[in-house]
Design a protein around this motif. Structure first.
Motif: not given
Lengths: 84, 853
Positions: B707, B722, B740
């Protein structure tokens, strides 16, 4: 010498120990190691001595040996006056 | 001596008693001192403080040295201390290293005494420092540099400045024995972080009062240091939170308080050092003066590290202040203090360089010193104008004054913990993320009020107990007060020593036993283990401050300990996988032979098409199963393959092949992709997905990198995660990771069925192999066990056969099984244990070995 001690003692009592019993402050009372004179107070003390006696205190003289008691402060001033 | 003591002096003391001790009271004092020091040696060893050389060599050496030193005439004591210090250096560093250390040290001292001007001597010292910088940076490789230079620097980097200053201003008052004792002083060789002892104070306080009082003070300090180090361990093991676990206001408060209190480690260390020096007559001041109870910024600065404050004051503040006479008092103060804080910041980085060999210029570090400097300067100017009243110790504070003091102390404590959290953050963005993740709302603040009230109660009690009357040194050299102190110290030491003994342990409940055992072990906490593990794959300085033992571990780390991607065997892929092994390479990696075959995995050169009669198992894992730190033939899969063929050839298969597709750092998602892209082509009968309880973390970290780099995320479920985590590449690493990590379970719950599905489609038996991690952390193991059960359940639900090897390392200490102190991968013995356990499990579970296509 005694006169210097008295003046130094009066200054300490007035500036740093207001309201304290003067009898509790002897010539050999530890000032720096006893926590009465911290770094700021030591600077003030030096400035007072310089002004009062017209002497110049050097940076390396700002140590516990010279500033730890009224007696050692008086000796420092005396030595400087004597050396003039 | 008091009247009572004087009356107790026996005029009939026998000759030898008089010669050795003066009188029977002297003998009693010696005996009590010897018992106390002896007990402290045992306690330090029992609790494994602070490092092996310290508790196995330096403490016993100090004890033996103290016993001899005690009886020496005064004139021989200083030379004896020098000899003892040199022996300590030899015991810690061995022959060639100690020779280098002492030789270079003598050269530096020699330069200070050259018959030349100060400017010439300083120039020569700087030239020598430049040469040492080159060696420290590894520009010129010498074998001893990594070991000798941090210690040499620790001895000389600041003390040389103080020494030169005193040489300049106190001509004729230095002596060679004092200089040698000052620079090579005994415990320094095992403590690279060492208080900046002032040379004048070192000389001035040498036997400046009754020697028994000095020794006893030293013993008290040693015990205090030991207790502080134990508190540090308790906080570090049980209270410290990883920053990514901060999700509420109370978490934040817990994190910040524990993070700040970790300074107990440094306090304990310095207290131990100063205590030990007292045993040889150096009546030095306490290094820290209860600074947790400081009531203002200047008060904090004065109390936090007395030695550093004195060093700065002497070498920088006063010279500048007195040079600026033409300016007004406030301007002088402001400028001189500003220089002090710039120097403090710089010297922190300078110290970091010498000890760690790398540079520390981070935004949090600079911001911390800038903010703290401004606060201290403002406070000092205010104090200078208003004056700071002291007392002679005759008057105790009234209750209302104590309440006000407690409030001020609590306020300052809060501000310092906030600043500390900034200082110890890896970046300013991470620090901001820490606060934003805490979800501070009005409701949360209201709920927090009882905790604040409790904290105030603690500060009020502490202020009442310790600050009610000003502290004044009141040494009582009487015989009975001396014995009373000795009795208390001995009792506490004995209690600490016995508490760790099996017989005493048995009287506690299981939980208490576990904690006591744990406190006797020097280990990393859960967060530190994760940082260390993260350092295997990322260019990361696991320790960013001198705030834990992690930096010490980092310091021990060999320079030749690269990540796999920094070698010829690893390369970037530019996609989600980020890393792959380079086919047909062979090299020495972490002191072990590593061979990558033509297919790009670490194993023999198998044919892609499975030969007839062969039972083939593909092993997928991260750095553990890859065999980081062990040679090709020492990896558990290689051992297992050999044993299966040796002991089971033809039963039921003709031959067994175990293909090791493991790659350092690979998480379950990358292993899923590897399975699809590469593994199935080798027609395995079974796939061993080797996992640890840390897979969730590993997955979140990898996804965070992707990311952060703006890379493509494979699989719909990952893209959904995500999105749900609301992370993007503009956020800080820690912020993305923290969010996350919450979805780790969800990711695994999706990944396992896909993995099993691919296996089924290719007639492969999916096997989830839970492998243990090398760590002595009792708390961590419990957490691991919980996670392991969760992951195994998920895998089982997805259709995996389960092989649980989590107890394979039971009964073995971490030191036996890790590659190196700084590398917790299993060593050859660890792999052997894994292979043995896996072999037994497979023999018991024939379904796995019979699952031929």
């Amino acid at each position: 010498m005694n006169e210097i001690k008295k003046i130094v003692k009066d200054y300490i009592l007035e500036e740093f120990l207001p309201g304290e019993d003067p009898a509790g402050l002897a010539d050999e009372t530890p000032l720096v190691s006893g926590g009465i004179l911290d770094s700021m107070a030591t600077i003030k003390m030096a400035a007072f001595l310089e002004k009062k006696y017209g002497v110049q205190i050097e940076a390396h003289e700002m140590n516990t040996k010279n500033f730890n008691t009224i007696a050692s402060l008086a000796s420092l001033v005396q030595a400087k006056l004597g050396g003039k | 001596m008091s009247k009572v003591d004087a009356n107790l002096t026996s005029p009939t003391s026998s000759g030898w008693l008089r010669t050795l001790f003066g009188d029977w009271m002297g003998a009693a004092k010696f005996l009590s001192l010897a018992i106390q020091v002896g007990l402290l040696v045992l306690v330090v060893r029992q609790f494994q403080l602070e490092n092996r050389v310290f508790y196995e060599k330096i403490m016993p050496l100090a004890f033996g040295g103290f016993l001899i030193h005690y009886f020496l005439p005064q004139r021989y004591r200083l030379p004896f201390f020098i000899v003892l210090s040199v022996v300590g250096i030899y015991a810690a560093l061995g022959f060639p290293n100690s020779l280098w250390l002492i030789g270079l040290g003598l050269l530096l001292i020699g330069i200070c005494h050259l018959p030349a001007s100060l400017a010439v001597r300083v120039t020569l010292l700087l030239a020598m420092a430049a040469m040492l910088v080159v060696l420290r940076l590894g520009q010129i490789k010498v074998a001893w540099a990594g070991v000798v230079l941090p210690i040499l620097a620790s001895m000389f980097m600041f003390r040389l400045m103080v020494y030169l200053y005193d040489l300049k201003h106190q001509k004729g008052k230095t002596s060679l024995p004092h200089a040698l004792a000052y620079f090579f002083m005994l415990p320094n060789v095992v403590f690279p972080l060492f208080p900046v002892v002032d040379y004048s104070t070192f000389c001035r306080t040498y036997y400046d009062s009754d020697r028994h009082q000095i020794y006893q003070k030293g013993i008290n300090l040693l015990l205090l240091g030991i207790i502080q180090l134990m508190f540090y361990r308790a906080i570090n093991y049980y209270w410290m939170l990883p920053p990514e676990d901060v999700k509420s206001l109370s978490d934040l408060a817990q994190y910040m308080t524990a993070n700040y209190l970790l300074i107990l480690w440094l306090i304990g260390l310095f207290t131990l050092v100063v205590g030990m020096l007292h045993l040889f007559g150096f009546n030095l001041p306490k290094p820290m003066q209860r600074f947790f109870l400081a009531a203002s910024f200047t008060d904090f600065w004065r109390r936090a590290n007395v030695y550093w404050k004195d060093f700065m004051q002497k070498v920088f503040f006063y010279p500048l202040y007195f040079r600026l006479r033409k300016l007004g008092a406030t301007s002088r103060l402001l400028l001189a203090l500003a220089v002090v804080f710039v120097c403090t910041w710089f010297f922190h980085a300078y110290q970091w360089f010498w000890i760690r060999g790398s540079f520390l210029f981070s935004a949090p570090d600079m911001l911390f010193w800038a903010i703290f400097g401004v606060l201290v300067i403002a406070n000092s100017i205010l104090e200078n104008k208003r004056g700071r009243q002291q007392a002679l110790g005759q008057r105790a504070l009234a209750f209302t004054e104590i309440v006000v003091l407690a409030l001020r102390v609590m306020g300052l404590f809060f501000i310092v913990t906030v600043l500390w959290s900034l200082w110890t953050s890896t970046s300013v963005a991470d620090w901001v993320a820490l606060w934003s993740n805490a979800n501070i709302t009005l409701d949360a603040l209201i709920k927090f009020i009882p905790i604040l009230a409790l904290a105030f109660g603690v500060f009020l009690t502490a202020a009442y107990l310790f600050e009610k009357t000003p502290q004044r040194a009141a040494a009582n050299s009487g015989f009975f007060p001396f014995l009373r102190t000795a009795a208390v110290t001995s009792a506490v030491s004995l209690f600490l020593f016995l508490s760790g003994k099996p017989a005493a342990l048995a009287s506690f409940d299981n939980r208490t036993q576990e904690i006591i055992r744990d406190l006797q072990t020097a280990r990393l906490n859960q967060h530190e283990v994760e940082l260390l593990t993260r350092g295997y794959y990322e260019n990361l300085n696991a320790a960013n401050q001198f705030n834990s033992q992690l930096w010490e571990l980092d310091m021990k780390k060999s320079d030749d300990w690269p990540m796999i991607q920094e070698t010829a065997a690893g390369r970037g892929t530019g996609d989600f996988m980020r890393l792959e092994l380079v086919p047909s390479t062979s090299l020495i990696f972490h002191n072990a032979k590593v061979t990558i075959n033509r297919w790009g995995f670490r194993d023999q050169d198998y044919e892609q098409k499975k030969p007839h009669g062969v039972y083939r198992i593909a092993v997928l894992g991260a750095s553990g199963p890859f065999g980081s730190g062990v040679s090709d033939d020492e990896i558990f899969e290689a051992i297992l393959e050999a044993r299966l063929n040796r002991e089971n050839g033809g039963k039921p298969s003709v031959k067994y092949e175990l293909l090791n597709f493991s790659v350092p750092g690979y998480c379950t998602i990358r292993q899923l992709l590897l399975l699809e892209k590469k593994v199935v082509a080798f027609e395995p009968d079974a796939v061993f997905l080797c996992a640890t309880p840390r897979d969730e973390i590993s997955l979140a970290r990898h996804l965070t990198h992707v990311v952060k780099d703006g890379g493509d995320v494979p699989f719909d479920f990952l893209r959904t995660i995500v999105q749900k985590a609301e992370v993007n590449k503009d956020m800080s690493f820690e912020q993305i990771f923290t969010r996350l990590k919450e979805f780790g379970d969800e990711a695994l719950a999706e990944a396992f069925p896909r993995f099993a599905q691919i296996c089924r489609e290719h007639g492969i038996l999916p096997v989830y192999v839970l492998t243990p991690v090398v760590t002595p952390a009792a708390e961590k193991l419990k957490r691991d066990a919980k996670l392991s059960t969760r992951f195994m359940n998920l895998a089982q639900a997805a259709g995996f056969a389960i092989v649980n090897l989590s107890s394979a390392f039971d009964g073995h200490a971490a030191e036996e099984l890790r590659v190196k102190e700084w590398d917790l991968h299993p060593n050859a013995k660890g792999h052997q244990l894994l292979a043995d356990r896996l072999y037994e499990t497979l023999r018991e579970n024939s379904r796995i070995l019979l699952a031929t296509k």
